[in-house]
Design a protein around this motif. Sequence first.
Motif, PDB file in Angstrom:
ATOM      1  N   PHE A   1      -9.946 -22.850  10.694  1.00 21.01           N
ATOM      2  CA  PHE A   1     -10.937 -21.743  10.883  1.00 21.01           C
ATOM      3  C   PHE A   1     -11.332 -21.345  12.299  1.00 21.01           C
ATOM      4  N   GLY A   2     -11.347 -20.101  12.424  1.00 20.53           N
ATOM      5  CA  GLY A   2     -11.781 -19.607  13.788  1.00 20.53           C
ATOM      6  C   GLY A   2     -13.162 -19.615  14.022  1.00 20.53           C
ATOM      7  N   PRO A   3     -13.964 -19.367  15.165  1.00 18.57           N
ATOM      8  CA  PRO A   3     -15.227 -19.492  15.426  1.00 18.57           C
ATOM      9  C   PRO A   3     -16.312 -18.616  14.767  1.00 18.57           C
ATOM     10  N   GLY A   4     -15.569 -17.582  14.321  1.00 19.94           N
ATOM     11  CA  GLY A   4     -16.503 -16.333  13.760  1.00 19.94           C
ATOM     12  C   GLY A   4     -16.690 -15.280  14.269  1.00 19.94           C
ATOM     13  N   THR A   5     -16.729 -14.123  13.642  1.00 19.20           N
ATOM     14  CA  THR A   5     -17.376 -12.816  14.300  1.00 19.20           C
ATOM     15  C   THR A   5     -18.534 -12.322  13.705  1.00 19.20           C
ATOM     16  N   ARG A   6     -19.480 -12.258  14.430  1.00 16.05           N
ATOM     17  CA  ARG A   6     -20.990 -11.772  13.933  1.00 16.05           C
ATOM     18  C   ARG A   6     -20.984 -10.161  13.934  1.00 16.05           C
ATOM     19  N   LEU A   7     -20.754  -9.497  12.849  1.00 17.63           N
ATOM     20  CA  LEU A   7     -20.787  -8.105  12.823  1.00 17.63           C
ATOM     21  C   LEU A   7     -22.346  -7.643  12.357  1.00 17.63           C
ATOM     22  N   THR A   8     -23.051  -6.482  13.194  1.00 20.22           N
ATOM     23  CA  THR A   8     -23.964  -5.941  12.706  1.00 20.22           C
ATOM     24  C   THR A   8     -23.678  -4.346  12.707  1.00 20.22           C
ATOM     25  N   VAL A   9     -24.164  -3.852  11.313  1.00 21.06           N
ATOM     26  CA  VAL A   9     -23.519  -2.283  11.360  1.00 21.06           C
ATOM     27  C   VAL A   9     -24.971  -1.733  11.131  1.00 21.06           C
ATOM     28  N   LEU A  10     -25.375  -0.881  12.192  1.00 20.55           N
ATOM     29  CA  LEU A  10     -26.798  -0.141  12.221  1.00 20.55           C
ATOM     30  C   LEU A  10     -26.828   1.118  11.492  1.00 20.55           C
TER      31      LEU A  10
END
Lengths: 115, 114
Positions: free
Chosen positions: A106-115
């Motif tokens: 696994f990669g370290p992840g991407t935190r996505l926030t959609v406003l």
Amino acid sequence: EAAVTQSPRNKVAVTGGKVTLSCNQTNNHNNMYWYRQDTGHGLRLIHYSYGAGSTEKGDIPDGYKASRPSQENFSLILELATPSQTSVYFCASGDAGGGPYAEQFFGPGTRLTVL
Amino acid sequence: AQSVTQPDARVTVSEGASLQLRCKYSYSGTPYLFWYVQYPRQGLQLLLKYYSGDPVVQGVNGFEAEFIKSNSSFHLRKASVHWSDSAVYFCAVSAGNSNNRIFFGDGTQLVVKP
């Protein structure tokens, strides 16, 4: 050492905008996967790929597209981002030769926030 | 299709105590079973995996798991936990007909109190 990297690590997007999440692996693995992780749902599979040029739908593909232009790269595309797509996204790779017993990296992840 | 149930969303133990994290899988055939760990702000890492042989399989950092076919269980154990074991633990299952997919449980958050 085998490595899966993701970019960006954090992303803030606006509703209706296009978002592209990128994943690169140096494992020389045929299989790659995109998951999202939400509290109470664990990991859910969005799309996966068996090699360059191939993409398959996972359990929750709606609103997402995937692209595998090469062995190393696998992108997840949100054409029209919505707030419900706010989540942490993980990319993983796996050795197709290992069959169902193959470990996923696994990669370290991407935190996505959609406003 | 395969599925995994981890009945405990959160487990709290004191440092030095023993640990068991529960996992039950659903699959009528012979499963391939995994435990992964996720430390804060990181991706998942494999702890151990099992397919056949001795039903007690050893993993990294002193973890082990026991496959009990009659109970469809694959519980994770550790004799003495350390504060650094605080993380989220995922049980997962795969099978010969699953196209190299792994099905994950919802995870158990382990909190180790000093």
